[in-house]
Scaffold this motif. Structure first.
Motif, PDB file in Angstrom:
ATOM      1  N   ALA A 234       0.669  -1.282   0.291  1.00 54.28           N
ATOM      2  CA  ALA A 234       0.434   0.178  -0.316  1.00 54.28           C
ATOM      3  C   ALA A 234       1.287   0.838  -0.109  1.00 54.28           C
ATOM      4  O   ALA A 234       0.796   1.944  -0.935  1.00 54.28           O
ATOM      5  CB  ALA A 234      -0.855   0.186   0.957  1.00 54.28           C
ATOM      6  N   GLU A 235       1.738   1.309   0.880  1.00 52.50           N
ATOM      7  CA  GLU A 235       2.531   2.232   1.063  1.00 52.50           C
ATOM      8  C   GLU A 235       3.221   2.714  -0.527  1.00 52.50           C
ATOM      9  O   GLU A 235       3.251   3.055  -1.341  1.00 52.50           O
ATOM     10  CB  GLU A 235       3.969   1.935   1.955  1.00 52.50           C
ATOM     11  N   LYS A 236       3.770   1.452  -1.567  1.00 50.84           N
ATOM     12  CA  LYS A 236       4.193   1.758  -2.667  1.00 50.84           C
ATOM     13  C   LYS A 236       3.201   2.264  -3.687  1.00 50.84           C
ATOM     14  O   LYS A 236       3.339   3.282  -4.580  1.00 50.84           O
ATOM     15  CB  LYS A 236       5.038   0.773  -3.018  1.00 50.84           C
ATOM     16  N   LEU A 237       1.882   1.757  -3.143  1.00 53.56           N
ATOM     17  CA  LEU A 237       0.905   2.186  -4.591  1.00 53.56           C
ATOM     18  C   LEU A 237       0.606   3.216  -4.105  1.00 53.56           C
ATOM     19  O   LEU A 237       0.475   4.907  -4.777  1.00 53.56           O
ATOM     20  CB  LEU A 237      -0.237   1.027  -3.863  1.00 53.56           C
ATOM     21  N   ILE A 238       0.964   4.214  -2.435  1.00 51.31           N
ATOM     22  CA  ILE A 238       0.088   5.407  -2.673  1.00 51.31           C
ATOM     23  C   ILE A 238       1.511   6.487  -3.188  1.00 51.31           C
ATOM     24  O   ILE A 238       0.780   7.544  -4.166  1.00 51.31           O
ATOM     25  CB  ILE A 238       0.563   5.740  -0.942  1.00 51.31           C
ATOM     26  N   GLU A 239       2.792   6.232  -3.321  1.00 53.31           N
ATOM     27  CA  GLU A 239       3.505   6.562  -3.367  1.00 53.31           C
ATOM     28  C   GLU A 239       3.918   6.497  -4.909  1.00 53.31           C
ATOM     29  O   GLU A 239       3.543   7.826  -6.219  1.00 53.31           O
ATOM     30  CB  GLU A 239       5.471   6.417  -2.809  1.00 53.31           C
ATOM     31  N   GLU A 240       3.847   5.590  -6.109  1.00 53.91           N
ATOM     32  CA  GLU A 240       3.791   5.358  -6.965  1.00 53.91           C
ATOM     33  C   GLU A 240       2.928   5.723  -8.065  1.00 53.91           C
ATOM     34  O   GLU A 240       2.929   5.741  -9.297  1.00 53.91           O
ATOM     35  CB  GLU A 240       4.427   4.202  -7.628  1.00 53.91           C
ATOM     36  N   LYS A 241       1.153   5.689  -7.260  1.00 53.54           N
ATOM     37  CA  LYS A 241       0.173   5.669  -7.973  1.00 53.54           C
ATOM     38  C   LYS A 241      -1.201   6.173  -7.510  1.00 53.54           C
ATOM     39  O   LYS A 241      -1.623   7.988  -8.266  1.00 53.54           O
ATOM     40  CB  LYS A 241      -0.227   4.165  -8.023  1.00 53.54           C
ATOM     41  N   TYR A 242      -1.399   6.115  -6.447  1.00 58.53           N
ATOM     42  CA  TYR A 242      -2.780   6.725  -6.155  1.00 58.53           C
ATOM     43  C   TYR A 242      -2.302   8.323  -5.171  1.00 58.53           C
ATOM     44  O   TYR A 242      -3.513   9.183  -5.742  1.00 58.53           O
ATOM     45  CB  TYR A 242      -3.088   5.808  -4.662  1.00 58.53           C
ATOM     46  N   GLY A 243      -1.238   8.708  -4.949  1.00 60.49           N
ATOM     47  CA  GLY A 243      -0.272   9.719  -4.759  1.00 60.49           C
ATOM     48  C   GLY A 243      -0.135  10.311  -5.392  1.00 60.49           C
ATOM     49  O   GLY A 243       0.063  12.171  -5.214  1.00 60.49           O
ATOM     50  N   ASN A 244      -0.246   9.996  -6.927  1.00 61.88           N
ATOM     51  CA  ASN A 244       0.828  10.953  -8.075  1.00 61.88           C
ATOM     52  C   ASN A 244      -0.222  11.427  -9.335  1.00 61.88           C
ATOM     53  O   ASN A 244      -1.645  10.505  -9.092  1.00 61.88           O
ATOM     54  CB  ASN A 244       1.289   9.399  -8.750  1.00 61.88           C
ATOM     55  N   GLU A 245      -0.643  12.633  -9.308  1.00 57.35           N
ATOM     56  CA  GLU A 245      -1.435  13.517 -10.547  1.00 57.35           C
ATOM     57  C   GLU A 245      -1.715  12.242 -11.618  1.00 57.35           C
ATOM     58  O   GLU A 245      -2.274  12.171 -12.187  1.00 57.35           O
ATOM     59  CB  GLU A 245      -1.344  14.155 -10.614  1.00 57.35           C
ATOM     60  N   LYS A 246      -0.170  11.547 -12.422  1.00 60.67           N
ATOM     61  CA  LYS A 246      -0.135  10.787 -13.083  1.00 60.67           C
ATOM     62  C   LYS A 246      -1.312  10.026 -13.439  1.00 60.67           C
ATOM     63  O   LYS A 246      -1.888   9.795 -14.687  1.00 60.67           O
ATOM     64  CB  LYS A 246       1.626  10.824 -13.879  1.00 60.67           C
ATOM     65  N   TRP A 247      -0.842   9.504 -12.422  1.00 56.78           N
ATOM     66  CA  TRP A 247      -2.513   8.413 -12.210  1.00 56.78           C
ATOM     67  C   TRP A 247      -3.392   9.231 -12.155  1.00 56.78           C
ATOM     68  O   TRP A 247      -4.512   8.650 -13.122  1.00 56.78           O
ATOM     69  CB  TRP A 247      -1.859   7.580 -11.123  1.00 56.78           C
TER      70      TRP A 247
END
Length: 251
Positions: A234-247
């Motif tokens: 989950a921590e990685k997904l927040i950083e790389e995906k769900y917390g990222n405007e690109k996604w």
């Protein structure tokens, strides 16, 4: 085999979406059991379907004014306003082989969302499934669900609107006239309802305990917690995906 029940988590939208996907990934790898959880978005948030256009479906100016974040889901479906003061979200991550109903898209939606209908019935609300993935109370939508499937595992999550502030919902979501006409209504107000609007007032705790009880009645559940492995994902997904405007704002 018992399913795991994760008690209520109140958190930001990128955290909630990351947790759902993290559980799914861990379940695909066989590292956790089938899982049910209930959660609340804080602050109030919008999630949009995997293939939606944010600009087309969300009033971003109003969201900025009200400090409402927008996060993209991995599931399909439309844009959803999650009111921290009036909505609880459920999530089920489960193998397709758990029950024969899960092999078919329509029957799987109804099988996994059945506890919500049971909750409404207990409250004396005239309710039932509407279309593929909605639940209606007295003819108006009170819950919607979305789903994705990967390697034999289903992730389905959806809403339970006990006191959602519909005036905010109507101001931050853009409903096309065509979609409203297809539903036989002229505005979001005519299409959507809440328990409170139907004359039933519940606190968050009361709504949570009711839903929890109904999921325990429908599924063989045992209370548990997220594993360290799921939290790492989950921590990685927040950083790389769900917390990222690109996604979240991809075209």
């Amino acid at each position: 085999m018992l399913l795991r029940f994760i008690p209520l988590i109140v958190a930001r939208p990128e955290v909630q979406m990351a947790i759902d996907e993290a559980i799914m990934r861990a379940r695909i790898e066989g590292k956790v059991e089938d899982t049910v959880r209930l959660y609340v978005f804080k602050p109030s948030s919008i999630t949009i379907g995997r293939f939606q256009s944010v600009e087309h479906d969300v009033n971003l100016d109003k969201c900025r004014e009200l400090n409402i974040p927008v996060v993209r889901r991995i599931t399909g479906g439309g844009s959803v306003f999650h009111d921290q003061y009036g909505e609880i979200t459920y999530s089920v991550i489960i193998g397709e082989n758990f029950h024969e109903s899960l092999r078919n898209i329509e029957t799987s939606y109804r099988f996994l969302a059945a506890p919500l209908v049971r909750a409404l019935e207990e409250l004396g609300i005239n309710s039932g499934f509407s279309g593929l993935n909605d639940i209606a109370a007295n003819g108006k939508k009170i819950s919607g669900s979305a789903q994705t499937r990967r390697k034999g595992i289903i992730l389905q999550h959806g809403t339970f609107m006990y006191a959602t502030r519909l005036e905010i919902l109507a101001s931050v979501l853009k409903a096309s006239q065509k979609k409203l006409q297809d539903k036989g209504v002229s505005s979001i107000w005519e299409r959507v309802t809440t328990l409170e609007r139907e004359g039933v007032k519940l606190s968050r705790d009361e709504a949570y305990e009711l839903l929890k009880a109904k999921f325990f009645e429908e599924f063989p559940l045992e209370e548990g917690q997220l594993t360290d492995y799921e939290l790492e994902i989950a921590e990685k997904l927040i950083e790389e995906k769900y917390g990222n405007e690109k996604w979240n704002f991809q075209k």
